[in-house]
Write an enzyme that holds these catalytic residues in place. Structure first.
Site, PDB file in Angstrom:
ATOM      1  N   LYS A  47       0.847  -1.198   0.000  1.00  0.00           N
ATOM      2  CA  LYS A  47       0.000   0.000   0.000  1.00  0.00           C
ATOM      3  C   LYS A  47       0.880   1.245   0.000  1.00  0.00           C
ATOM      4  CE  LYS A  47      -3.744  -2.527   2.240  1.00  0.00           C
ATOM      5  NZ  LYS A  47      -4.442  -2.922   3.465  1.00  0.00           N
ATOM      6  N   GLN A  91      -5.534  -2.216   9.940  1.00  0.00           N
ATOM      7  CA  GLN A  91      -5.208  -3.475   9.270  1.00  0.00           C
ATOM      8  C   GLN A  91      -5.753  -4.658  10.069  1.00  0.00           C
ATOM      9  OE1 GLN A  91      -3.726  -3.518   6.208  1.00  0.00           O
ATOM     10  NE2 GLN A  91      -3.937  -5.726   6.113  1.00  0.00           N
ATOM     11  N   ASP A 114     -11.459   2.049   4.009  1.00  0.00           N
ATOM     12  CA  ASP A 114     -11.643   0.603   3.830  1.00  0.00           C
ATOM     13  C   ASP A 114     -13.127   0.261   3.604  1.00  0.00           C
ATOM     14  OD1 ASP A 114      -9.652  -1.316   3.699  1.00  0.00           O
ATOM     15  OD2 ASP A 114      -9.260  -1.285   5.853  1.00  0.00           O
TER      16      ASP A 114
HETATM   17  N1  GUN Z   1      -6.595  -7.514   5.929  1.00  0.00           N
HETATM   18  C1  GUN Z   1      -6.676  -8.187   4.751  1.00  0.00           C
HETATM   19  N2  GUN Z   1      -7.245  -7.410   3.799  1.00  0.00           N
HETATM   20  C2  GUN Z   1      -7.510  -6.218   4.387  1.00  0.00           C
HETATM   21  C3  GUN Z   1      -8.091  -5.016   3.908  1.00  0.00           C
HETATM   22  O1  GUN Z   1      -8.484  -4.855   2.749  1.00  0.00           O
HETATM   23  N3  GUN Z   1      -8.196  -4.005   4.827  1.00  0.00           N
HETATM   24  C4  GUN Z   1      -7.780  -4.146   6.119  1.00  0.00           C
HETATM   25  N4  GUN Z   1      -7.939  -3.115   6.952  1.00  0.00           N
HETATM   26  N5  GUN Z   1      -7.249  -5.265   6.586  1.00  0.00           N
HETATM   27  C5  GUN Z   1      -7.106  -6.299   5.718  1.00  0.00           C
END
Ligand code: GUN
Length: 275
Positions: A47, A91, A114
């Site tokens: 990211k 996350q 998200d």
């Molecule tokens: N863990 C795995 N995929 C994601 C996601 O798209 N967002 C978040 N916050 N955690 C994750």
């Protein structure tokens, strides 16, 4: 035909980069990571890489794994009130002693890039585009849009596992006038539901769950998950066989992840523009 999600994602990044330059802004995205889950850290680095590429300022907020619910909620309040942060993610997964639902509900809705907050989930359900669509469902919808797939009237079967992804995806598809069947690990006679579908979307983590005799000729198969066993990739769908027989649309490794990250960046720009 094979879909190259990475190529699609790169086009999104280029557009976002141009838009950010045009607007002359530097959106800020933060990621809260609790503990040292190596997979989570790897995802976050990806990211960060793409944020850097398109001109989004990325802040990693790394917290110790033994912090309490109250300490994490305090941190969330702090980030909610920090006007220099446009959007952020927490996350997942969080450590077991943390109440994940309570944490997600505390995220400032207008910074919830998200799209996990209940208000944003609700907006997805009713088709209100002012909210944030969760990134993986948004990536799947982007792919259909990019492929100019008309979803209206299509029979779509989803075989899914993760709570935060398949329910919003089902809503998005329903809002696009598809007829949607959602299967899970308790579904009896999975084949009954996949063999009539025009489109099958898989994410179960069960290698080769979808066999060639479980779909009709011409079905579009979108596989969002793969498992690695002894260094070999196994999709949920047995593409090795399907590809040879039918003109099935299949993803290449990494496509969903690429589009998921691209949609996160798109949501971050949206959050910055909403300010
Ligand atoms: N863990 C795995 N995929 C994601 C996601 O798209 N967002 C978040 N916050 N955690 C994750």
């Amino acid at each position: 035909m094979i879909i190259d999600g990475k190529k699609m994602a790169e086009a999104v990044y280029e557009n976002l980069k141009n838009e950010i330059q045009k607007q002359n802004i530097t959106p800020t995205l933060a990621a809260i990571l609790v503990g040292e889950n190596s997979a989570s850290l790897r995802y976050i680095k990806q990211k960060q890489k793409w944020a850097d590429f398109i001109g989004i300022d990325f802040k990693l907020i790394q917290l110790k794994s033994n912090l309490t619910q109250i300490e994490l909620e305090k941190k969330i309040d702090e980030v909610n009130n920090n006007t220099s942060i446009d959007g952020y993610i927490v996350q997942l997964p969080l450590p077991k002693h943390i109440n994940e639902t309570a944490i997600i509900s505390k995220i400032n809705v207008s910074k919830d890039v998200d799209g996990f907050h209940p208000e944003n989930v609700w907006k997805v359900l009713i088709g209100d585009s002012t909210g944030f669509v969760p990134c993986t469902p948004a990536g799947v919808m982007y792919m259909f849009e990019n492929m100019k797939t008309n979803l209206s009237g299509k029979l779509i079967t989803i075989v899914w596992r993760s709570n935060i992804v398949w329910k919003p995806l089902a809503a998005l598809l329903i809002n696009a006038w598809a007829t949607v069947t959602v299967c899970n690990s308790k579904t009896v006679h999975l084949k009954k539901h996949t063999s009539t579908a025009d489109i099958v979307i898989m994410a179960t983590g069960q290698p080769h769950l979808l066999k060639v005799d479980m779909v009709k000729i011409g079905t579009t198969v979108i596989d969002v998950w793969f498992t690695v066993i002894d260094g070999k990739i196994y999709w949920d769908a047995d593409f090795d066989i399907m590809e040879k027989i039918w003109n099935t649309i299949t993803p290449v490794p990494g496509w969903v992840w690429a589009l998921t990250v691209a949609m996160l960046m798109k949501n971050t720009l949206k959050a910055a523009m909403l300010k």
